[in-house]
Structures are given as structure tokens and as C-alpha cells.
Design a protein around this motif. Structure first.
Motif, PDB file in Angstrom:
ATOM      1  N   ASP A  44       0.829  -1.213   0.000  1.00 14.55           N
ATOM      2  CA  ASP A  44       0.000   0.000   0.000  1.00 14.55           C
ATOM      3  C   ASP A  44       0.865   1.264   0.000  1.00 14.55           C
ATOM      4  O   ASP A  44       0.563   2.239  -0.703  1.00 14.55           O
ATOM      5  N   LEU A  45       1.932   1.238   0.786  1.00  8.89           N
ATOM      6  CA  LEU A  45       2.834   2.395   0.846  1.00  8.89           C
ATOM      7  C   LEU A  45       3.516   2.621  -0.499  1.00  8.89           C
ATOM      8  O   LEU A  45       3.717   3.771  -0.921  1.00  8.89           O
ATOM      9  N   THR A  46       3.869   1.540  -1.170  1.00 13.04           N
ATOM     10  CA  THR A  46       4.511   1.652  -2.483  1.00 13.04           C
ATOM     11  C   THR A  46       3.557   2.265  -3.493  1.00 13.04           C
ATOM     12  O   THR A  46       3.950   3.140  -4.278  1.00 13.04           O
ATOM     13  N   MET A  47       2.313   1.812  -3.490  1.00 16.14           N
ATOM     14  CA  MET A  47       1.327   2.365  -4.422  1.00 16.14           C
ATOM     15  C   MET A  47       1.098   3.860  -4.157  1.00 16.14           C
ATOM     16  O   MET A  47       0.948   4.651  -5.081  1.00 16.14           O
ATOM     17  N   ASP A  48       1.093   4.233  -2.885  1.00 12.37           N
ATOM     18  CA  ASP A  48       0.802   5.622  -2.516  1.00 12.37           C
ATOM     19  C   ASP A  48       1.987   6.552  -2.744  1.00 12.37           C
ATOM     20  O   ASP A  48       1.795   7.743  -3.046  1.00 12.37           O
ATOM     21  N   ASN A  49       3.204   6.034  -2.597  1.00 13.49           N
ATOM     22  CA  ASN A  49       4.380   6.913  -2.592  1.00 13.49           C
ATOM     23  C   ASN A  49       5.347   6.730  -3.765  1.00 13.49           C
ATOM     24  O   ASN A  49       6.128   7.638  -4.044  1.00 13.49           O
ATOM     25  N   CYS A  50       5.304   5.589  -4.431  1.00 11.99           N
ATOM     26  CA  CYS A  50       6.314   5.303  -5.452  1.00 11.99           C
ATOM     27  C   CYS A  50       5.754   5.215  -6.868  1.00 11.99           C
ATOM     28  O   CYS A  50       6.453   5.519  -7.838  1.00 11.99           O
ATOM     29  N   ALA A  51       4.514   4.752  -6.984  1.00 11.21           N
ATOM     30  CA  ALA A  51       3.954   4.461  -8.306  1.00 11.21           C
ATOM     31  C   ALA A  51       3.714   5.702  -9.156  1.00 11.21           C
ATOM     32  O   ALA A  51       3.462   5.588 -10.355  1.00 11.21           O
ATOM     33  N   SER A  52       3.787   6.884  -8.563  1.00  9.82           N
ATOM     34  CA  SER A  52       3.609   8.104  -9.357  1.00  9.82           C
ATOM     35  C   SER A  52       4.814   8.384 -10.247  1.00  9.82           C
ATOM     36  O   SER A  52       4.704   9.130 -11.228  1.00  9.82           O
ATOM     37  N   CYS A  53       5.945   7.787  -9.921  1.00  8.65           N
ATOM     38  CA  CYS A  53       7.166   7.979 -10.723  1.00  8.65           C
ATOM     39  C   CYS A  53       7.704   6.660 -11.292  1.00  8.65           C
ATOM     40  O   CYS A  53       8.298   6.644 -12.372  1.00  8.65           O
ATOM     41  N   HIS A  54       7.545   5.587 -10.540  1.00  9.28           N
ATOM     42  CA  HIS A  54       8.132   4.306 -10.911  1.00  9.28           C
ATOM     43  C   HIS A  54       7.095   3.320 -11.445  1.00  9.28           C
ATOM     44  O   HIS A  54       6.006   3.183 -10.874  1.00  9.28           O
ATOM     45  N   SER A  55       7.456   2.618 -12.501  1.00  5.02           N
ATOM     46  CA  SER A  55       6.641   1.510 -12.981  1.00  5.02           C
ATOM     47  C   SER A  55       7.002   0.251 -12.200  1.00  5.02           C
ATOM     48  O   SER A  55       8.120   0.123 -11.682  1.00  5.02           O
ATOM     49  N   ILE A  56       6.053  -0.669 -12.111  1.00  2.72           N
ATOM     50  CA  ILE A  56       6.300  -2.009 -11.571  1.00  2.72           C
ATOM     51  C   ILE A  56       5.601  -2.951 -12.537  1.00  2.72           C
ATOM     52  O   ILE A  56       4.498  -3.450 -12.276  1.00  2.72           O
ATOM     53  N   THR A  57       6.202  -3.179 -13.669  1.00  2.51           N
ATOM     54  CA  THR A  57       5.542  -3.880 -14.770  1.00  2.51           C
ATOM     55  C   THR A  57       5.136  -5.305 -14.402  1.00  2.51           C
ATOM     56  O   THR A  57       4.142  -5.817 -14.914  1.00  2.51           O
TER      57      THR A  57
END
Length: 302
Positions: free
Chosen positions: A58-71
Motif C-alpha cells: 500500500d505504501l509503495t502504491m501511494d508513494n512510489c507508483a507516481s514515478c516508478h513503474s512495476i511492470t
């Protein structure tokens, strides 16, 4: 007997040059530095035993996914590579394989303070408090503004640990050498001999690093495995002041990167080493035969 004396003298001279003069010259040209540190001892200890990968997702989706892809998880960053490189100076990495390539302790500290963890604080301007204008200008010449850490004061250490635990949980169990290289190096470096092109353009990299990142096709031949093993782990040890950041690879991942560079730039190394041993054995046998032949031909003259 005379020939043996000459041979002994030659062996002594060659030995002095090989084991004395050459190492001395090498130590002057390439001063000894500390070996690679895969424990990252300059960073404080991190306790991953209480990590919660579910919270980390959840933290990754909220804080990282705006810049980073996780294909691997079907997540695509809203910005394309060109726009991201223009905005940030370098293409943000896809995080699908990050947990398998980067050391967990390093990742935690990198998220908390990327400049300190990467050992590139010398690239950025320092505070001019207490300096006159001339001294301030001198100290900050050629440097860029210190970037604001997006997570400073937002993510706690435990939340950061949870994010890293999530990245570890989605990471594949194994990666090919080329896949490890792509995760660790391809954002900045090309390998034209393997048709690999850096994700970030030269113009953006020059603005971000201060210089264009070199093509790595022949780096293994120009620098050697020993140098690269230390340099990749901590570039400042071998080239103080370089803009190349510490990337925080695990020992296994770094070995794969070097192995990949060796396969591309020096694919005949194993064959060459094997052939060299065979040639030395051939010369040794030939020398014995030549000496025996000489003894046979000249025995009546001695």
C-alpha cells in the motif's frame, strides 16, 4: 653448464622485474584502496525482521507508483521515459526486479536519503551561511541545487522497511546477467556491442551528472575485473569526486553485472587463458628438447 648459468641470470632478472619493479609501479599508479563493502558499514543497521510486506504494498502504491513503474505487477508510471528524464534528469527505474538486485539495507537508506546513500553529496550546492559571497561562489562552482527528498518527513523508517520488504517479496528468484545489468545500469549506460541503449538521453545525463555516461562495451578490457568490483560498489574509492553514484548492488548482483560485461567485451577470456597455459607447457617441452638436442650435437666438443 654455461648456458644454465645464463638461464639462471635471466630468471633472476625477470623475477626482479615481475615481482619487484612491476608491483611497485602498479602501486604508485593505482594506490591500494579498501575492498568492496557489501555490508555498507557506513549506513546504520536496519532490522528487516519486523517488516510487513502487505503494508509495504500500500505504501509503495501511494508513494512510489507516481514515478516508478512495476511492470511485473501491471503498474505503469504516468510519465513516459522521455518526460521523466527531462523532469528528473534520469529515467526512474522500474521496480519489478529491484528487490532481487539491490541490498535491502541500502534500499532503506536510499529511500530515506538518496544523496547520502549514493555518496554524491559533493555534486550539490552547500549552504552559504557564514561565508562571504566570493567563498560561497567558489564552494558551489559547477554544483547543482540539492534535491528535495520526496519522502523526507513523510515516511518513517518502519514504513520504508515495509516498502523494501514488498519489493523483495515481488522480486523474481533469479535473473539473467543481462536482466541484472538492465536493472542496475541501463538507465545511464549503453552497451553498443550488445545493442543495449541507455534509457536516458546524453543531454539529460549531462545535465544530471555533469558528463555523459560512458558506453560499457569494452569497460572490462580497459579497467579489469578487480577495479570494477571496487568501483561499482563505491565509485569514490577509485575516482574521488566522480558523479557516478553508489548503486547498492548485492555481491551476487554485482558479480552478474561484471560477468555480463566480460561476456560482451571479453568473451574469449576463458579460451585465451586456457590457450596461454597450453602454450607455456609447449615452450617448456620445446626447451627441454632443444637442450637435449644441443647436448647430443655438441657432446664431442666438451
Amino acid at each position: 653448464m654455461r648456458e644454465l648459468k645464463i638461464l639462471a641470470i635471466l630468471i633472476v632478472i625477470v623475477g626482479i622485474i615481475y615481482w619487484g619493479v612491476e608491483p611497485l609501479a602498479h602501486s604508485i599508479m593505482h594506490p591500494k584502496v579498501a575492498p568492496a563493502d557489501f555490508a555498507f558499514q557506513d549506513l546504520s543497521a536496519v532490522d528487516m525482521s519486523k517488516a510487513d510486506a502487505k503494508k509495504g504494498k500500500d505504501l509503495t502504491m501511494d508513494n512510489c507508483a507516481s514515478c516508478h513503474s512495476i511492470t511485473s505487477q501491471g503498474i505503469q508510471a504516468p510519465m513516459d521515459d522521455v518526460s521523466a528524464a527531462s523532469a528528473f534528469g534520469v529515467v526512474p527505474p522500474d521496480l519489478s526486479n529491484a528487490g532481487a538486485v539491490f541490498d535491502a539495507k541500502f534500499l532503506v537508506h536510499f529511500i530515506q536519503d538518496p544523496v547520502r546513500a549514493s555518496l554524491v553529496s559533493h555534486k550539490f550546492k552547500v549552504s552559504c551561511e557564514g561565508m562571504d559571497s566570493e567563498q560561497c561562489e567558489k564552494n558551489n562552482a559547477g554544483k547543482i541545487d540539492y534535491p528535495m527528498n520526496a519522502f523526507a518527513g513523510i515516511l518513517s523508517m518502519q514504513e520504508t522497511i515495509d516498502i523494501v520488504a514488498y519489493l523483495k517479496s515481488i522480486a523474481p528468484e533469479s535473473l539473467s546477467n543481462k536482466e541484472v545489468f538492465a536493472q542496475a545500469c541501463e538507465r545511464c549506460h549503453s552497451v553498443k556491442y550488445d545493442k543495449v541503449t541507455a534509457l536516458t538521453s546524453d543531454s539529460d545525463l549531462s545535465r544530471y551528472l555533469g558528463a555523459k555516461a560512458p558506453d560499457l562495451s569494452m569497460m572490462i578490457r580497459s579497467k579489469g575485473e578487480h577495479y570494477l568490483n571496487i568501483f561499482i560498489n563505491d565509485p569514490q574509492k577509485e575516482l574521488s569526486g566522480t558523479a557516478m553514484p553508489r548503486v547498492g548492488l548485492t555481491k551476487e548482483a554485482q558479480h552478474q553485472v561484471i560477468e555480463y560485461l566480460e561476456n560482451v567485451g571479453d568473451s574469449k577470456k576463458a579460451e585465451r587463458d586456457s590457450l596461454g597455459i597450453k602454450i607455456m607447457i609447449f615452450f617448456a617441452v620445446l626447451s627441454l628438447l632443444a637442450y637435449a638436442w644441443k647436448r647430443q650435437i655438441w657432446k664431442d666438443l666438451h
